[in-house]
Design a protein around this motif. Structure first.
Motif, PDB file in Angstrom:
ATOM      1  N   ARG A 269       0.835  -1.208   0.000  1.00  0.00           N
ATOM      2  CA  ARG A 269       0.000   0.000   0.000  1.00  0.00           C
ATOM      3  C   ARG A 269       0.866   1.251   0.000  1.00  0.00           C
ATOM      4  O   ARG A 269       0.573   2.226  -0.712  1.00  0.00           O
ATOM      5  N   GLU A 270       1.920   1.228   0.774  1.00  0.00           N
ATOM      6  CA  GLU A 270       2.793   2.401   0.866  1.00  0.00           C
ATOM      7  C   GLU A 270       3.518   2.652  -0.454  1.00  0.00           C
ATOM      8  O   GLU A 270       3.672   3.795  -0.890  1.00  0.00           O
ATOM      9  N   PHE A 271       3.951   1.587  -1.113  1.00  0.00           N
ATOM     10  CA  PHE A 271       4.608   1.741  -2.415  1.00  0.00           C
ATOM     11  C   PHE A 271       3.634   2.351  -3.426  1.00  0.00           C
ATOM     12  O   PHE A 271       4.000   3.245  -4.206  1.00  0.00           O
ATOM     13  N   LYS A 272       2.404   1.861  -3.429  1.00  0.00           N
ATOM     14  CA  LYS A 272       1.410   2.400  -4.363  1.00  0.00           C
ATOM     15  C   LYS A 272       1.149   3.881  -4.097  1.00  0.00           C
ATOM     16  O   LYS A 272       1.037   4.681  -5.039  1.00  0.00           O
ATOM     17  N   LYS A 273       1.051   4.258  -2.824  1.00  0.00           N
ATOM     18  CA  LYS A 273       0.865   5.664  -2.476  1.00  0.00           C
ATOM     19  C   LYS A 273       2.037   6.521  -2.951  1.00  0.00           C
ATOM     20  O   LYS A 273       1.870   7.708  -3.255  1.00  0.00           O
ATOM     21  N   SER A 274       3.230   5.914  -3.040  1.00  0.00           N
ATOM     22  CA  SER A 274       4.434   6.656  -3.389  1.00  0.00           C
ATOM     23  C   SER A 274       4.731   6.655  -4.884  1.00  0.00           C
ATOM     24  O   SER A 274       5.778   7.164  -5.305  1.00  0.00           O
ATOM     25  N   GLY A 275       3.830   6.065  -5.679  1.00  0.00           N
ATOM     26  CA  GLY A 275       4.009   6.119  -7.130  1.00  0.00           C
ATOM     27  C   GLY A 275       4.578   4.861  -7.755  1.00  0.00           C
ATOM     28  O   GLY A 275       5.060   4.899  -8.891  1.00  0.00           O
ATOM     29  N   ALA A 276       4.500   3.729  -7.041  1.00  0.00           N
ATOM     30  CA  ALA A 276       4.949   2.462  -7.629  1.00  0.00           C
ATOM     31  C   ALA A 276       3.772   1.745  -8.280  1.00  0.00           C
ATOM     32  O   ALA A 276       2.626   1.895  -7.850  1.00  0.00           O
ATOM     33  N   TYR A 277       4.055   0.965  -9.299  1.00  0.00           N
ATOM     34  CA  TYR A 277       3.030   0.197 -10.007  1.00  0.00           C
ATOM     35  C   TYR A 277       3.416  -1.271  -9.951  1.00  0.00           C
ATOM     36  O   TYR A 277       4.525  -1.660 -10.365  1.00  0.00           O
ATOM     37  N   PHE A 278       2.503  -2.107  -9.419  1.00  0.00           N
ATOM     38  CA  PHE A 278       2.753  -3.536  -9.342  1.00  0.00           C
ATOM     39  C   PHE A 278       2.252  -4.205 -10.615  1.00  0.00           C
ATOM     40  O   PHE A 278       1.063  -4.150 -10.944  1.00  0.00           O
ATOM     41  N   LEU A 279       3.174  -4.814 -11.323  1.00  0.00           N
ATOM     42  CA  LEU A 279       2.857  -5.461 -12.590  1.00  0.00           C
ATOM     43  C   LEU A 279       2.052  -6.730 -12.364  1.00  0.00           C
ATOM     44  O   LEU A 279       2.299  -7.486 -11.409  1.00  0.00           O
ATOM     45  N   SER A 280       1.115  -6.989 -13.246  1.00  0.00           N
ATOM     46  CA  SER A 280       0.426  -8.276 -13.225  1.00  0.00           C
ATOM     47  C   SER A 280       1.406  -9.344 -13.711  1.00  0.00           C
ATOM     48  O   SER A 280       2.477  -9.033 -14.246  1.00  0.00           O
ATOM     49  N   LYS A 281       1.029 -10.614 -13.549  1.00  0.00           N
ATOM     50  CA  LYS A 281       1.914 -11.688 -14.007  1.00  0.00           C
ATOM     51  C   LYS A 281       2.183 -11.575 -15.502  1.00  0.00           C
ATOM     52  O   LYS A 281       3.306 -11.789 -15.967  1.00  0.00           O
ATOM     53  N   GLU A 282       1.145 -11.223 -16.247  1.00  0.00           N
ATOM     54  CA  GLU A 282       1.298 -11.098 -17.706  1.00  0.00           C
ATOM     55  C   GLU A 282       2.216  -9.931 -18.054  1.00  0.00           C
ATOM     56  O   GLU A 282       3.082 -10.038 -18.941  1.00  0.00           O
ATOM     57  N   GLU A 283       2.044  -8.806 -17.363  1.00  0.00           N
ATOM     58  CA  GLU A 283       2.890  -7.636 -17.613  1.00  0.00           C
ATOM     59  C   GLU A 283       4.336  -7.909 -17.212  1.00  0.00           C
ATOM     60  O   GLU A 283       5.281  -7.474 -17.894  1.00  0.00           O
ATOM     61  N   ALA A 284       4.516  -8.625 -16.099  1.00  0.00           N
ATOM     62  CA  ALA A 284       5.866  -8.938 -15.638  1.00  0.00           C
ATOM     63  C   ALA A 284       6.612  -9.799 -16.651  1.00  0.00           C
ATOM     64  O   ALA A 284       7.810  -9.619 -16.890  1.00  0.00           O
ATOM     65  N   ILE A 285       5.900 -10.737 -17.284  1.00  0.00           N
ATOM     66  CA  ILE A 285       6.514 -11.599 -18.302  1.00  0.00           C
ATOM     67  C   ILE A 285       6.952 -10.769 -19.508  1.00  0.00           C
ATOM     68  O   ILE A 285       8.033 -10.985 -20.074  1.00  0.00           O
ATOM     69  N   ILE A 286       6.124  -9.806 -19.885  1.00  0.00           N
ATOM     70  CA  ILE A 286       6.481  -8.940 -21.023  1.00  0.00           C
ATOM     71  C   ILE A 286       7.728  -8.130 -20.713  1.00  0.00           C
ATOM     72  O   ILE A 286       8.664  -8.066 -21.521  1.00  0.00           O
ATOM     73  N   LEU A 287       7.779  -7.509 -19.535  1.00  0.00           N
ATOM     74  CA  LEU A 287       8.909  -6.648 -19.183  1.00  0.00           C
ATOM     75  C   LEU A 287      10.204  -7.426 -19.021  1.00  0.00           C
ATOM     76  O   LEU A 287      11.267  -6.964 -19.435  1.00  0.00           O
ATOM     77  N   GLU A 288      10.121  -8.624 -18.427  1.00  0.00           N
ATOM     78  CA  GLU A 288      11.365  -9.343 -18.137  1.00  0.00           C
ATOM     79  C   GLU A 288      12.134  -9.709 -19.411  1.00  0.00           C
ATOM     80  O   GLU A 288      13.347  -9.898 -19.382  1.00  0.00           O
ATOM     81  N   LYS A 289      11.431  -9.774 -20.541  1.00  0.00           N
ATOM     82  CA  LYS A 289      12.102 -10.074 -21.811  1.00  0.00           C
ATOM     83  C   LYS A 289      13.001  -8.928 -22.268  1.00  0.00           C
ATOM     84  O   LYS A 289      13.856  -9.109 -23.137  1.00  0.00           O
TER      85      LYS A 289
END
Length: 491
Positions: A269-289
């Motif tokens: 919650r604190e990370f989200k308040k500070s401007g962080a975005y938690f990637l979904s599993k699908e998004e994380a797979i795209i980025l890790e490439k």
């Protein structure tokens, strides 16, 4: 001009620069501490005056980071480094011990080869030139080709100020035709006395394989553990400030976050308040490439880039205003991109049951990459701090501060430095934040205080007996006398 011609020109340029550096260093070796300090002060002032111009040049040429943050790094290199080293004795007699009849003399190593990365080009030049000249050495800079112009300009600023303050012209120079062959010549040449290498793994390995003494820095991959007693809002602020500073180009910045199950939701919650975005599993797979290249090295396309630039590169739809991307991860390994060094605003998030499990996980992460470099812990439990300090394979364990600025000594009282030693576990020759004291040798002048008879002590009877009759074994009476004498001294 053919590639072969460029290689030959680069090699010849290095030889010419080294010849000039050798003559200049002989002059520097005759300078007093006051003369050396006057030169360093002039360079510090000049670099600080040009900090904004040099920062913008670095950002425009490399495409890495944020120029306003590079201004901070230039100021740090010019002012914080100088303020820390200005009182150091680095010339002549630097310490005396009349009681033990020993005094120490600083001896410059000679010519330093300064290898400069593209991630922090101008600030690293300012820092390396300052500490090299402070220790009485000449320095020849080998620039990263992708940051050539801003590095050359930084050297020009420093050199002009140094010469005006009385420094020999050849003491500070830079290769203007950088090639792999030219840098190889610089590292291996008989006139080069020490390599000060900051950059990628391959370059640091080449420095240590050159046959010339070297101080090199391997990759960082610092995990940050938020322990359950931590001030979570402050811990998250520190991590976000650190990971977004110059878009994560400082190698001491956090690469992963470890939380305990009991506090995970609050941390997220604190990370989200500070401007962080938690990637979904699908998004994380795209980025890790896009994080690693096929050969296992970091993808330069993401280095120092903003979240928005990374989103455009990957095709991810990221909301506006997001500062850091976070992917939940469980795996660790050479082929697990989120567990590796990412010099960009990207973090992995790991979850553990307790601090003991976090302890083992952080060791695993570091042993795969980043051993000897840096780790961060946020906690109010001093026992946990001590346990981590005793067991982690790092040279700096930072407590309740950000990794980027804490590691370089900006937000901590470590030696201000832009080259951070990783110790033997990290393949480095030192675990220090590198300063002038790493760039000179010490000649120890020691007076005799004991005679041979003093060293023989109770064994002098054995010597006398042997002299009179070499074949005679010591008598039982003599052995008893020696044992009694030794026991008497021990009691």
């Amino acid at each position: 001009m053919t590639l072969a011609d460029k290689d030959l020109l680069s090699i010849q340029e290095v030889r010419d620069l080294l010849a000039e550096a050798e003559l200049a260093q002989k002059q520097l070796a005759t300078f007093s501490q006051e003369q050396i300090d006057a030169i360093c002060k002039a360079m510090s002032d000049a670099a600080y005056e040009q900090r904004i111009k040099l920062a913008k040049m670095a950002r425009d040429e490399t495409g890495f980071g944020i120029w306003q943050d590079k201004v901070v790094k230039n100021s740090f290199a010019a002012q914080a480094v100088w303020e820390t080293i200005k009182g150091m004795k680095t010339v002549g007699v630097i310490s005396e011990d009349p009681m033990n009849k020993i005094f120490d003399v600083a001896v410059p190593v000679g010519i330093v080869a300064g290898l400069i990365p593209s991630t922090n080009p101008t600030s690293t030049v300012i820092y390396k030139v300052l500490i090299a000249i402070k220790a009485g050495n000449s320095i020849v800079i080998s620039p990263h080709p992708n940051a050539l112009q801003c590095i050359v300009e930084t050297v020009k600023v420093l050199k002009e100020a140094a010469i005006a303050a009385g420094c020999p012209a050849g003491a500070i120079s830079v290769m203007q035709t950088p090639t792999i062959q030219g840098t190889g010549e610089l590292m291996k040449h008989r006139s080069t006395n020490l390599i000060l290498a900051t950059g990628g793994t391959a370059m640091v390995k080449a420095a240590y394989s050159s046959g010339t003494p070297a101080i090199g820095v391997g990759p960082g991959n610092g995990p940050a553990f938020i322990e359950r007693t931590a001030n979570i809002p402050l811990a998250v602020k520190h991590i976000m400030d650190s990971k977004t500073f110059d878009n994560g180009t400082i190698c001491a910045s956090e690469q992963s976050v470890i939380v305990e199950e009991v506090s995970k939701e609050k941390v997220m919650r604190e990370f989200k308040k500070s401007g962080a975005y938690f990637l979904s599993k699908e998004e994380a797979i795209i980025l890790e490439k896009f994080i690693m290249r096929a050969n296992g090295s970091m993808n330069p396309q993401i280095v120092g880039k903003s979240v928005q630039a990374i989103a455009e590169l990957t095709g991810l739809k990221i909301p506006k205003g997001i500062r850091v991307l976070i992917a939940e991860e469980e795996r660790v390994g050479a082929k697990i991109p989120y567990s590796r060094e990412k010099l960009a605003p990207i973090l992995a998030l790991y979850t553990t049951k307790d601090w003991e499990e976090a302890c083992h996980l952080s060791i695993d992460i570091l042993n795969h990459e980043g051993a000897g470099h840096t780790m961060i812990i946020h906690t109010e439990d001093q026992h946990v701090v001590k346990e981590f300090g005793l067991k982690k394979p790092v040279s700096r364990l930072l407590v309740n501060t950000g990794g980027a600025l804490g590691g370089i000594g900006a937000s901590t009282n470590l030696m201000p430095a832009l080259t951070l030693g990783c110790g033997a576990v990290g393949g480095s020759s030192t675990s220090d934040n590198i300063g002038p004291e790493n760039l000179f040798n010490i000649r120890r002048v020691a007076y005799g205080v004991r005679e041979l008879e003093d060293l023989r002590g109770v064994d002098s009877h054995l010597v006398e007996s042997t002299d009179s009759n070499p074949s005679q074994e010591p008598s039982d009476d003599l052995v008893s006398q020696i044992v009694e004498a030794v026991l008497a001294k021990m009691s």
